[in-house]
Design a protein around this motif. Structure first.
Motif, PDB file in Angstrom:
ATOM      1  N   GLN A 112     -11.010   5.455 -10.064  1.00  0.00           N
ATOM      2  CA  GLN A 112     -11.916   6.606  -9.988  1.00  0.00           C
ATOM      3  C   GLN A 112     -13.147   6.339 -10.838  1.00  0.00           C
ATOM      4  OE1 GLN A 112      -9.849  10.577 -10.260  1.00  0.00           O
ATOM      5  NE2 GLN A 112      -8.198   9.265 -10.931  1.00  0.00           N
ATOM      6  N   PRO A 129       0.830  -1.203   0.000  1.00  0.00           N
ATOM      7  CA  PRO A 129       0.000   0.000   0.000  1.00  0.00           C
ATOM      8  C   PRO A 129       0.866   1.254   0.000  1.00  0.00           C
ATOM      9  CG  PRO A 129      -0.624  -1.506   1.780  1.00  0.00           C
ATOM     10  CD  PRO A 129       0.675  -1.998   1.219  1.00  0.00           C
ATOM     11  N   ALA A 130       0.450   2.262  -0.758  1.00  0.00           N
ATOM     12  CA  ALA A 130       1.140   3.560  -0.775  1.00  0.00           C
ATOM     13  C   ALA A 130       0.114   4.627  -0.441  1.00  0.00           C
ATOM     14  CB  ALA A 130       1.783   3.790  -2.134  1.00  0.00           C
ATOM     15  N   GLU A 131       0.449   5.893  -0.642  1.00  0.00           N
ATOM     16  CA  GLU A 131      -0.420   7.023  -0.251  1.00  0.00           C
ATOM     17  C   GLU A 131      -1.871   6.824  -0.688  1.00  0.00           C
ATOM     18  OE1 GLU A 131      -0.461  11.297   1.076  1.00  0.00           O
ATOM     19  OE2 GLU A 131       0.296   9.393   1.729  1.00  0.00           O
ATOM     20  N   SER A 132      -2.184   7.096  -1.958  1.00  0.00           N
ATOM     21  CA  SER A 132      -3.551   6.853  -2.418  1.00  0.00           C
ATOM     22  C   SER A 132      -3.521   5.756  -3.475  1.00  0.00           C
ATOM     23  CB  SER A 132      -4.145   8.126  -3.019  1.00  0.00           C
ATOM     24  OG  SER A 132      -3.518   8.389  -4.252  1.00  0.00           O
ATOM     25  N   THR A 146     -10.652  16.901  -7.544  1.00  0.00           N
ATOM     26  CA  THR A 146      -9.419  17.514  -7.052  1.00  0.00           C
ATOM     27  C   THR A 146      -8.245  17.243  -7.986  1.00  0.00           C
ATOM     28  OG1 THR A 146      -9.054  15.566  -5.695  1.00  0.00           O
ATOM     29  CG2 THR A 146     -10.120  17.440  -4.632  1.00  0.00           C
ATOM     30  N   ARG A 185       1.102   3.055 -13.529  1.00  0.00           N
ATOM     31  CA  ARG A 185       2.289   3.707 -14.060  1.00  0.00           C
ATOM     32  C   ARG A 185       3.504   2.883 -13.710  1.00  0.00           C
ATOM     33  NH1 ARG A 185       4.814   8.348 -15.682  1.00  0.00           N
ATOM     34  NH2 ARG A 185       6.859   8.613 -14.733  1.00  0.00           N
ATOM     35  N   GLU A 207      -5.669   3.586 -13.344  1.00  0.00           N
ATOM     36  CA  GLU A 207      -4.426   4.010 -13.982  1.00  0.00           C
ATOM     37  C   GLU A 207      -3.222   3.348 -13.319  1.00  0.00           C
ATOM     38  OE1 GLU A 207      -4.326   7.938 -15.196  1.00  0.00           O
ATOM     39  OE2 GLU A 207      -2.165   7.978 -15.532  1.00  0.00           O
ATOM     40  N   HIS A 240       1.496  -0.134  -4.690  1.00  0.00           N
ATOM     41  CA  HIS A 240       2.664  -0.412  -5.520  1.00  0.00           C
ATOM     42  C   HIS A 240       2.770  -1.910  -5.754  1.00  0.00           C
ATOM     43  CE1 HIS A 240       4.920   3.553  -4.394  1.00  0.00           C
ATOM     44  NE2 HIS A 240       3.928   3.730  -5.231  1.00  0.00           N
ATOM     45  N   GLN A 272     -13.633   9.552  -5.323  1.00  0.00           N
ATOM     46  CA  GLN A 272     -12.803  10.749  -5.237  1.00  0.00           C
ATOM     47  C   GLN A 272     -12.889  11.299  -3.829  1.00  0.00           C
ATOM     48  OE1 GLN A 272     -11.872  13.571  -7.648  1.00  0.00           O
ATOM     49  NE2 GLN A 272     -11.462  12.252  -9.363  1.00  0.00           N
ATOM     50  N   PRO A 273     -11.873  12.006  -3.406  1.00  0.00           N
ATOM     51  CA  PRO A 273     -11.905  12.540  -2.045  1.00  0.00           C
ATOM     52  C   PRO A 273     -13.086  13.459  -1.839  1.00  0.00           C
ATOM     53  CG  PRO A 273     -10.114  13.496  -3.318  1.00  0.00           C
ATOM     54  CD  PRO A 273     -10.675  12.376  -4.123  1.00  0.00           C
ATOM     55  N   ILE A 294       5.928   6.867  -7.534  1.00  0.00           N
ATOM     56  CA  ILE A 294       7.057   6.470  -8.377  1.00  0.00           C
ATOM     57  C   ILE A 294       7.371   7.625  -9.332  1.00  0.00           C
ATOM     58  CG2 ILE A 294       7.796   4.920 -10.209  1.00  0.00           C
ATOM     59  CD1 ILE A 294       6.165   2.729  -8.975  1.00  0.00           C
ATOM     60  N   MET A 303       5.789   7.132   4.850  1.00  0.00           N
ATOM     61  CA  MET A 303       4.862   7.235   3.716  1.00  0.00           C
ATOM     62  C   MET A 303       5.574   6.778   2.445  1.00  0.00           C
ATOM     63  SD  MET A 303       2.938  10.628   2.304  1.00  0.00           S
ATOM     64  CE  MET A 303       4.202  11.311   1.262  1.00  0.00           C
ATOM     65  N   THR A 304       4.891   5.953   1.685  1.00  0.00           N
ATOM     66  CA  THR A 304       5.460   5.509   0.418  1.00  0.00           C
ATOM     67  C   THR A 304       5.286   6.614  -0.617  1.00  0.00           C
ATOM     68  OG1 THR A 304       4.673   3.333   1.026  1.00  0.00           O
ATOM     69  CG2 THR A 304       5.499   3.597  -1.188  1.00  0.00           C
ATOM     70  N   LEU A 344     -16.533  18.884   1.059  1.00  0.00           N
ATOM     71  CA  LEU A 344     -15.101  18.535   0.993  1.00  0.00           C
ATOM     72  C   LEU A 344     -14.247  19.662   1.574  1.00  0.00           C
ATOM     73  CD1 LEU A 344     -12.725  16.687  -0.083  1.00  0.00           C
ATOM     74  CD2 LEU A 344     -12.639  18.294  -1.978  1.00  0.00           C
ATOM     75  N   GLU A 352      -3.103   3.730  -9.176  1.00  0.00           N
ATOM     76  CA  GLU A 352      -3.899   4.721  -8.456  1.00  0.00           C
ATOM     77  C   GLU A 352      -5.225   4.105  -8.024  1.00  0.00           C
ATOM     78  OE1 GLU A 352      -2.667   7.642  -7.816  1.00  0.00           O
ATOM     79  OE2 GLU A 352      -0.874   7.180  -8.971  1.00  0.00           O
ATOM     80  N   THR A 355      -3.941  12.208 -10.273  1.00  0.00           N
ATOM     81  CA  THR A 355      -3.701  12.025  -8.845  1.00  0.00           C
ATOM     82  C   THR A 355      -2.203  11.885  -8.590  1.00  0.00           C
ATOM     83  OG1 THR A 355      -5.663  10.637  -8.896  1.00  0.00           O
ATOM     84  CG2 THR A 355      -4.439  10.677  -6.851  1.00  0.00           C
ATOM     85  N   ARG A 369     -16.620  13.711 -10.715  1.00  0.00           N
ATOM     86  CA  ARG A 369     -17.859  13.785  -9.946  1.00  0.00           C
ATOM     87  C   ARG A 369     -18.831  14.796 -10.533  1.00  0.00           C
ATOM     88  NH1 ARG A 369     -16.576  13.887  -3.599  1.00  0.00           N
ATOM     89  NH2 ARG A 369     -18.779  13.382  -3.640  1.00  0.00           N
ATOM     90  N   VAL A 385       5.510  -0.777 -10.305  1.00  0.00           N
ATOM     91  CA  VAL A 385       4.291  -0.202 -10.877  1.00  0.00           C
ATOM     92  C   VAL A 385       3.485   0.410  -9.748  1.00  0.00           C
ATOM     93  CG1 VAL A 385       2.102  -0.743 -12.024  1.00  0.00           C
ATOM     94  CG2 VAL A 385       4.202  -1.889 -12.756  1.00  0.00           C
ATOM     95  N   SER A 386       2.951   1.616  -9.963  1.00  0.00           N
ATOM     96  CA  SER A 386       1.986   2.143  -8.998  1.00  0.00           C
ATOM     97  C   SER A 386       0.611   2.147  -9.647  1.00  0.00           C
ATOM     98  CB  SER A 386       2.375   3.535  -8.515  1.00  0.00           C
ATOM     99  OG  SER A 386       2.131   4.481  -9.518  1.00  0.00           O
ATOM    100  N   GLU A 433       0.126  14.290  -6.360  1.00  0.00           N
ATOM    101  CA  GLU A 433       0.928  13.866  -5.202  1.00  0.00           C
ATOM    102  C   GLU A 433       2.406  14.200  -5.390  1.00  0.00           C
ATOM    103  OE1 GLU A 433       0.086   9.743  -4.604  1.00  0.00           O
ATOM    104  OE2 GLU A 433      -1.927  10.162  -3.851  1.00  0.00           O
TER     105      GLU A 433
END
Lengths: 180, 336
Positions: A55, A33-36, B156, A85, A83, A39, A179-180, B5, B1-2, B172, A52, B27, B162, A49-50, B31
């Protein structure tokens, strides 16, 4: 080969299950797991590879704006945008990213999009000029340029961008936007 | 935090390669931008010369040492995708090859400027910090006036996924307070309109800083004449702190190519009650050129200034003259 690949799918994608499926079928990666994102790391632990967080795109015209009308027509709206990458410096990472996206399309039904544009950003014929990505980065933060043959190989144009794949299992387009 | 890439991290820059035809503010780029800002580095996005960048990416790629780096396919040289100056890799980042040389690489000037155009409105609106307050109203009004539709989506980053609902946008931003929130909206089926909005707390309420860009085809007439009325309708409903309108030639789809598209020329601006009262209402209504028109606003004296036709760069001189005129008024008051 491109480093970005997008699966535009109709069923709600499950990234973790897809990676587990790839591992079960022999792909030598593990999920971190990474930020959002998550990996896909190689056996040496390096992120290859990351992916996302998927969405849910409910806005008409948005897919077309970013990937062009042909792929957008096949994808439709609403659609899940997944996605992946690949790390450009790791040989084989782009293949892993593509296999992941293909698996998502196979599982959820939809279309795969890999960008094609005139000439790749990092193609520099050997000996033509100093490659700007050769400086030594701070340890552990970045990887050196791939070998020249890799860069040369990336000059070959991609196959047509979109491939239609029928859903392996019929799934509805339920699920919530994330989405956030 | 990871970390995301990326292709390269040096002491002064994070370098990422993108070979998409249209490079959006994903996204992942969002980041990476955050990571570069937090660590005092620039974000440098390298693409082939055939790539275009989206308006959200263009609007966000403004930090120190951040730039769009384009590789010219024939010479192998690098140049700034928006400015056209030659760049070289100095071992840590792409930097102008010669800071004293402002000439542009030939590849940047090769294409003819487009015959379509873009109207850019930058605006700042204050909302009262009440429980009933809903954000996005001013943008909604402007999109409706300029693209005949309210925004149809927001997010965002890109893709913008959305459906537009002011309640969702407000929720939000509220949940992130006191942190500011950046977001993007898309509007206009026939006439594309894309906006970025930054929402933040201020001493007097909740501020929205917006940049709205609307694309016009070769046969469309940009609403230069209607802008004072559009600004007036906005000021009648919202507390407008300032607004600035300018035109430039540019692609109707609002992406930016890696070549010359022409310089912006001003159309007009709005100065809200704070600026007008600071300068003095009489002074504000009697600029040293151009046309001033008081807009009806419950928030206080608000003035529209016509600066030009959106084609002539003379408007910049007038803009500077009016700003000097306003500042002189506020200084005199303080001395007096």
């Amino acid at each position: 080969m491109s480093h970005d690949v997008v699966a535009l799918v109709h069923g709600a994608p499950d990234v973790q299950a897809t990676v587990s499926q790839m591992i079960a079928e022999g792909e030598r990666v593990r999920l971190v797991p990474a930020e959002s994102a998550v990996h896909l790391c190689g056996e040496d632990g390096r992120p290859m590879v990351s992916v996302e967080a998927p969405q849910f795109i409910e806005v008409p015209g948005e897919v077309e704006r970013l990937v062009g009308p042909e792929t957008a027509a096949q994808a439709g709206t609403p659609v899940w945008w997944v996605e992946a990458r690949a790390a450009s410096a790791i040989v084989g990472a782009a293949d892993v990213a593509r296999r992941f996206a293909e698996q998502v399309v196979q599982n959820c039904g939809g279309v795969l999009w890999a960008p094609t544009v005139g000439e790749p950003a990092r193609h520099t014929p050997p000996g033509e000029e100093p490659v700007p990505f050769e400086p030594e980065p701070p340890a552990g933060e970045a990887e050196p340029d791939p070998p020249a043959d890799e860069a040369g190989a990336s000059a070959v144009h991609e196959e047509p961008a979109a491939e239609q794949v029928e859903p392996a299992a019929a799934e509805g387009t339920d699920g919530e936007g994330n989405q956030p | 935090m990871t970390q995301p890439i990326v292709d390269m991290v040096t002491d002064s820059a994070i370098v990422v390669m993108q070979d998409r035809p249209v490079v959006p503010f994903t996204t992942w780029i969002s980041e990476t931008l955050q990571m570069s800002g937090d660590s005092g580095r620039g974000l440098q996005i390298v693409t082939p010369s055939a790539s275009r960048i989206t308006m959200p990416l263009r609007l966000m790629l403004t930090g120190p040492n951040s730039r769009w780096v384009v590789r010219e396919p024939h010479s192998g040289e690098y140049y700034d995708g928006l400015g056209g100056v030659r760049l070289l890799w100095d071992g840590a980042a792409f930097v102008p090859a010669d800071p004293d040389d402002e000439s542009l690489v030939p590849a940047f000037g090769l294409a003819d400027p487009p015959d379509s155009s873009q109207l850019t409105l930058t605006f700042r609106v204050t909302n009262p910090a009440t429980a009933q307050m809903q954000l996005g109203g001013s943008l909604e009004r402007l999109c409706q006036a300029l693209s005949d539709e309210p925004p149809r989506g927001w997010g965002t980053c890109e893709p913008i996924g959305r459906p537009w609902r002011r309640a969702d946008v407000t929720e939000l931003c509220r949940s992130r307070m006191p942190e500011p929130t950046w977001m993007f909206t898309i509007a206009g089926s026939e006439r594309p309109a894309i906006a970025s909005i930054r929402v933040s707390r201020s001493a007097t309420g909740v501020e929205e800083w917006g940049t709205l860009v609307v694309g016009y085809g070769p046969d469309d007439e940009p609403p230069i004449i209607a802008l004072p009325d559009i600004a007036g309708a906005l000021a009648a409903e919202f507390q407008v702190v300032s607004m600035f309108a300018q035109m430039r030639s540019g692609r109707g789809d609002l992406t930016s190519p890696a070549h010359w598209e022409g310089l912006p020329a001003p159309v007009g601006m709005v100065v809200g009650p704070e600026g007008v009262n600071d300068a003095g209402v009489d002074r504000a209504l009697n600029p040293p050129g151009g046309v001033a028109r008081q807009l009806p606003s419950p928030a206080g004296p608000t003035v529209w200034y016509t600066l030009g036709d959106g084609r002539s760069s003379d408007g910049w001189t007038l803009f500077e003259k009016i700003m000097r005129h306003m500042r002189h008024g506020s200084q005199r008051d303080r001395v007096g």
